[in-house]
Structure formats: C-alpha cells, structure tokens
Design a protein around this motif. Sequence first.
Motif, PDB file in Angstrom:
ATOM      1  N   ALA A  45       0.828  -1.208   0.000  1.00 12.99           N
ATOM      2  CA  ALA A  45       0.000   0.000   0.000  1.00 12.99           C
ATOM      3  C   ALA A  45       0.864   1.260   0.000  1.00 12.99           C
ATOM      4  CB  ALA A  45      -0.927  -0.003   1.219  1.00 12.99           C
ATOM      5  N   LEU A  46       0.222   2.374  -0.238  1.00 11.93           N
ATOM      6  CA  LEU A  46       0.864   3.697  -0.167  1.00 11.93           C
ATOM      7  C   LEU A  46       0.312   4.421   1.051  1.00 11.93           C
ATOM      8  CD1 LEU A  46       2.560   6.054  -1.384  1.00 11.93           C
ATOM      9  CD2 LEU A  46       0.498   6.705  -2.665  1.00 11.93           C
ATOM     10  N   MET A  47       1.202   4.884   1.920  1.00 14.42           N
ATOM     11  CA  MET A  47       0.808   5.578   3.150  1.00 14.42           C
ATOM     12  C   MET A  47       1.311   7.012   3.070  1.00 14.42           C
ATOM     13  SD  MET A  47       1.324   4.038   6.971  1.00 14.42           S
ATOM     14  CE  MET A  47       0.067   4.315   8.230  1.00 14.42           C
ATOM     15  N   VAL A  48       0.424   7.973   3.263  1.00 17.42           N
ATOM     16  CA  VAL A  48       0.765   9.389   3.050  1.00 17.42           C
ATOM     17  C   VAL A  48       0.707  10.157   4.368  1.00 17.42           C
ATOM     18  CG1 VAL A  48       0.169  11.500   1.822  1.00 17.42           C
ATOM     19  CG2 VAL A  48      -0.075   9.283   0.672  1.00 17.42           C
ATOM     20  N   PHE A  49       1.805  10.844   4.666  1.00 17.97           N
ATOM     21  CA  PHE A  49       1.968  11.609   5.902  1.00 17.97           C
ATOM     22  C   PHE A  49       2.030  13.105   5.584  1.00 17.97           C
ATOM     23  CE2 PHE A  49       3.694   7.443   6.473  1.00 17.97           C
ATOM     24  CZ  PHE A  49       3.549   7.103   7.808  1.00 17.97           C
ATOM     25  N   ASN A  50       1.657  13.937   6.550  1.00 18.07           N
ATOM     26  CA  ASN A  50       1.799  15.389   6.420  1.00 18.07           C
ATOM     27  C   ASN A  50       3.063  15.817   7.163  1.00 18.07           C
ATOM     28  OD1 ASN A  50       1.555  18.152   6.252  1.00 18.07           O
ATOM     29  ND2 ASN A  50      -0.287  18.311   7.494  1.00 18.07           N
ATOM     30  N   ASN A  51       4.061  16.312   6.422  1.00 19.56           N
ATOM     31  CA  ASN A  51       5.366  16.607   7.025  1.00 19.56           C
ATOM     32  C   ASN A  51       5.498  18.033   7.550  1.00 19.56           C
ATOM     33  OD1 ASN A  51       5.722  18.191   4.744  1.00 19.56           O
ATOM     34  ND2 ASN A  51       7.175  16.809   3.751  1.00 19.56           N
ATOM     35  N   THR A  52       4.388  18.732   7.736  1.00 17.45           N
ATOM     36  CA  THR A  52       4.457  20.097   8.255  1.00 17.45           C
ATOM     37  C   THR A  52       5.028  20.119   9.672  1.00 17.45           C
ATOM     38  OG1 THR A  52       3.197  22.142   8.585  1.00 17.45           O
ATOM     39  CG2 THR A  52       2.132  20.109   9.259  1.00 17.45           C
TER      40      THR A  52
ATOM     41  N   THR B 285       5.210  12.304  -5.532  1.00 14.62           N
ATOM     42  CA  THR B 285       4.046  11.831  -4.777  1.00 14.62           C
ATOM     43  C   THR B 285       2.891  11.529  -5.728  1.00 14.62           C
ATOM     44  OG1 THR B 285       4.743  13.225  -2.927  1.00 14.62           O
ATOM     45  CG2 THR B 285       2.480  12.373  -2.869  1.00 14.62           C
ATOM     46  N   LEU B 286       2.683  12.400  -6.688  1.00  9.23           N
ATOM     47  CA  LEU B 286       1.623  12.183  -7.674  1.00  9.23           C
ATOM     48  C   LEU B 286       1.910  10.929  -8.503  1.00  9.23           C
ATOM     49  CD1 LEU B 286       1.373  15.900  -8.806  1.00  9.23           C
ATOM     50  CD2 LEU B 286      -0.325  14.688  -7.431  1.00  9.23           C
ATOM     51  N   GLU B 287       3.175  10.724  -8.848  1.00  8.32           N
ATOM     52  CA  GLU B 287       3.545   9.529  -9.614  1.00  8.32           C
ATOM     53  C   GLU B 287       3.298   8.261  -8.798  1.00  8.32           C
ATOM     54  OE1 GLU B 287       7.552  10.585 -10.505  1.00  8.32           O
ATOM     55  OE2 GLU B 287       7.032  11.625 -12.386  1.00  8.32           O
ATOM     56  N   ARG B 288       3.577   8.348  -7.495  1.00  2.16           N
ATOM     57  CA  ARG B 288       3.327   7.183  -6.640  1.00  2.16           C
ATOM     58  C   ARG B 288       1.833   6.924  -6.492  1.00  2.16           C
ATOM     59  NH1 ARG B 288       8.097   8.076  -2.120  1.00  2.16           N
ATOM     60  NH2 ARG B 288       9.647   6.777  -3.180  1.00  2.16           N
ATOM     61  N   LEU B 289       1.058   7.970  -6.436  1.00  2.00           N
ATOM     62  CA  LEU B 289      -0.393   7.781  -6.401  1.00  2.00           C
ATOM     63  C   LEU B 289      -0.865   7.021  -7.638  1.00  2.00           C
ATOM     64  CD1 LEU B 289      -1.754  11.186  -5.035  1.00  2.00           C
ATOM     65  CD2 LEU B 289      -2.200   8.925  -4.055  1.00  2.00           C
ATOM     66  N   LEU B 290      -0.383   7.422  -8.789  1.00  2.00           N
ATOM     67  CA  LEU B 290      -0.767   6.736 -10.025  1.00  2.00           C
ATOM     68  C   LEU B 290      -0.349   5.266  -9.993  1.00  2.00           C
ATOM     69  CD1 LEU B 290      -0.028   9.230 -12.955  1.00  2.00           C
ATOM     70  CD2 LEU B 290      -2.253   8.550 -12.026  1.00  2.00           C
ATOM     71  N   SER B 291       0.849   5.005  -9.492  1.00  3.07           N
ATOM     72  CA  SER B 291       1.338   3.617  -9.468  1.00  3.07           C
ATOM     73  C   SER B 291       0.585   2.762  -8.455  1.00  3.07           C
ATOM     74  CB  SER B 291       2.843   3.585  -9.173  1.00  3.07           C
ATOM     75  OG  SER B 291       3.114   4.003  -7.851  1.00  3.07           O
ATOM     76  N   HIS B 292      -0.145   3.402  -7.562  1.00  2.00           N
ATOM     77  CA  HIS B 292      -0.968   2.678  -6.580  1.00  2.00           C
ATOM     78  C   HIS B 292      -2.463   2.837  -6.892  1.00  2.00           C
ATOM     79  CE1 HIS B 292       2.851   2.700  -4.352  1.00  2.00           C
ATOM     80  NE2 HIS B 292       2.361   1.684  -3.671  1.00  2.00           N
TER      81      HIS B 292
END
Length: 424
Positions: A57-64, A272-279
């Motif tokens: 899976a792809l897990m997305v974090f907010n790095n602020t 990040t957008l490319e990883r979204l597409l790949s997932h």
Amino acid sequence: MDTKHIKIGDFNYDLPDERIAKFPIAQRDHSKLLIYNHGAVSDDIFYNIVNYLPKGALMVFNNTRVIQARMHFRKETGALIEVFLMEPAAPTDYELMFQTTGHCAWLCMIGNLKKWKEGSLKRDFTIKGHTFTLTATMRRGDELSAEQQKMTAHSGGTNYWVDFDWNTEKVNFAEILEEVGELPIPPYLNRETQESDKVTYQTVYSKIKGSVAAPTAGLHFTDAVLEDIDRHGITRDEVTLHVGAGTFKPVKSVEIEGHEMHTEYIVVHRHTLERLLSHDCRAIAVGTTSVRTLESLYYMGVYLQTHPDASEEELHVKQWDPYDNGRNGGLVDGITPMTAIRNILDYLERNGLEALHSSTQIIIAPGYEYKIVKMLVTNFHQPQSTLLLLVSAFLHGDWRKVYDYALSHDFRFLSYGDSSLLIP
C-alpha cells in the motif's frame, strides 16, 4: 443527502473533561489503537499498527512542522498583547519567510486587541550574545493596498496585517521565533505551553515549518514504527499542509451551510503524484490534514480538465466544490481520480514545476464520496466539529460505534489522545 443542510447537533456526544488528554503518554507508540474494520471494532497498541495494513500500500503523511507562532508584547501601560501568526503576508512563501532578515509581515490574530489601538509594540531579544529589538506594527484597513485588503478579507476578517521589523540583518525570522515565540498548543488543553511540548507536539518526521497546530494523528509514530512499515513493504510518502488555527474553529451555525471553512496551504511534489498513479490512486492517509490534501487533489485535477492554463492560485478548492452543480460529493463528469492526477502531472510538466503549490478550503461531510483515501489513521475529535463530519463521511455514518467504543474502553481523546485506524 443534502450535505449543506446537515445539522451539526446530530454530531454531538458527551466528552467529559477528564477524557481529554492534557499531556501525551511517555512513549508515543504505546498509545491505544482502535481498529474499525468493515464495521467490526477492536483495540490494540499503536506499535502493532503495521499488522493491520496491507502490504504494497501507499501511506501518506503530512510533514508540516509547528512553528512557535504565539508572541507576547507588553505595552508601556502594562497591557499584555498577544500576536498570533496565522499566515505569511510579505513574503507569502513560507520558506522565504523564515529566511527573511530585517522585515516581514504576517496576517495575525490579536489577543487583547482593544488595548492596541495605535502605535508599535517593541520587545528586546538576545541571540548569540547580542541584544536586538523586534517591533510589531499593525496596519488598519485604510493603510492597506487593495491587494493587502483582499488578503486580510480572504482570512475571514479575523486576521490583521502586522509588520515586523528588527534592527539587524544577521538574524532571520526563524531564529527570532525560536527565541521570542511560544508553541501554540490547543486551547482545550487549558494549560500553559511547557518546554516538553516543543518535542511532543511535533511529529518525528516533521520538516517544513508553517503550521500553528500539529497534524496530531502523526504524533503516535516513532522511528521504530516507521521502520516496521518499511519492512512490511508499504511505500511512505509525504505531502505538506500547513495547519491553521481554524482547525479548532467551532461550528456555530445550526446547519453546516453557515460554517465557513478556513483556507490551508498545500504542497505536493511530482514524485508523490507519480506514486499515487502507481498505486491506482488509493492511499492510506495519516490524519485528516492528509485526507484534505489528497481529496483536494482530485478537484484540482478536475479543474485542469477544462482550464489547463490555470494558475496555481486558481486551483484553490473552495468549500462547496464537491457538492455544487449537482455533484453531490461524487465523481465530476465521470472524471476518475487517475485522470485527475494525470492532469496535475501534465500541468507540472508543462510549467516546468517539481511541486504543486496551492490551497484548499474543502469541507468533507456525510454525502461526500472519498476518491483517493481508502484507510485513515486519526485521533478522536471534538463533538460537533468538522473533523467529526469528515470521519462520519468516511465511515458512511457509523461514527458513533467508534466513539461509543472509545468512551467505554478508556481511550484518551483529542490532540494528545489515543489513535484509531479506520477501514470502512
């Protein structure tokens, strides 16, 4: 469902003060974890979260990263004035702002405003053995240009333009905040900020300065948990959404149509957008801020379908974009998330950009259909809050099962509280 006419009173529950975590537990990843899995509820310890996540899976974090946005000045009369930095005004870019020397301007909330009718506020500070003076000057409406008036109006009318000047070019604004500023912990903690909060109120992966509140779902992660996630074959990626104080803004209208969402600034990189597409544009979101970023990307991509030459500013997602024009929270004109994300990637390519810089005001409430986020890690939110609406939309209305379980099983609530993994 007519989302705009949802009554916020239907999203109330009894939260005793003693259930609000005033401080974090000693070890971040030892917090409790509630698991909602297709309607079944159970609990575990947070450091075991990887056992519930699908491999690949792809897990997305907010790095602020939270800045020390609260500053106090004392007038010659003795009156204490609080200046709370909300968003950069000159320069508007966060990274440039913190590198600025000599002068900058912010849109600020002012505490004890009635005591600051005119004149400048001054405060001495010492860095590297040298003492300097920081001056804050608030500009009234008739002292602002048309563009500056537009910026302050955009903030909902609660922020004021404040110029900051300091008498040295050797110190940048980031260094001043470290010396003069105070970390703004949530108001419902009802306590003063402590030195320990400088560490515990930041995620271990925070990088990009700009938030005035932490993306608290991320506070449970440790380096050890992140390493477990990597070993599990899960791809980690990051977005940036700078959290504003509006995240604590209560819904005071009977129906949510009367509530104005705050604007938050986001940065999403090409990779990040490319990883979204790949997932297949399916992601596990860590926190509601990551949710708002990912789901906003869909509407930005939809806009680009018919406005390929739009500016980044024009890609701003307005509060009711998901529901207007007969959309009702679903797909727009049959445009899939994959198409929307490809549109953004093509836009970056055409304009020679490595990252998308835009903003969102999106409200996610029952009736909304999630486009990208398929699993959610989040804390337990305040009654009658927009964050509770977001959770309810994610769980197709089944939020009470989660909150009843948490209340009856001694879970700790809000920013420093325990966590949940939601799988609808």
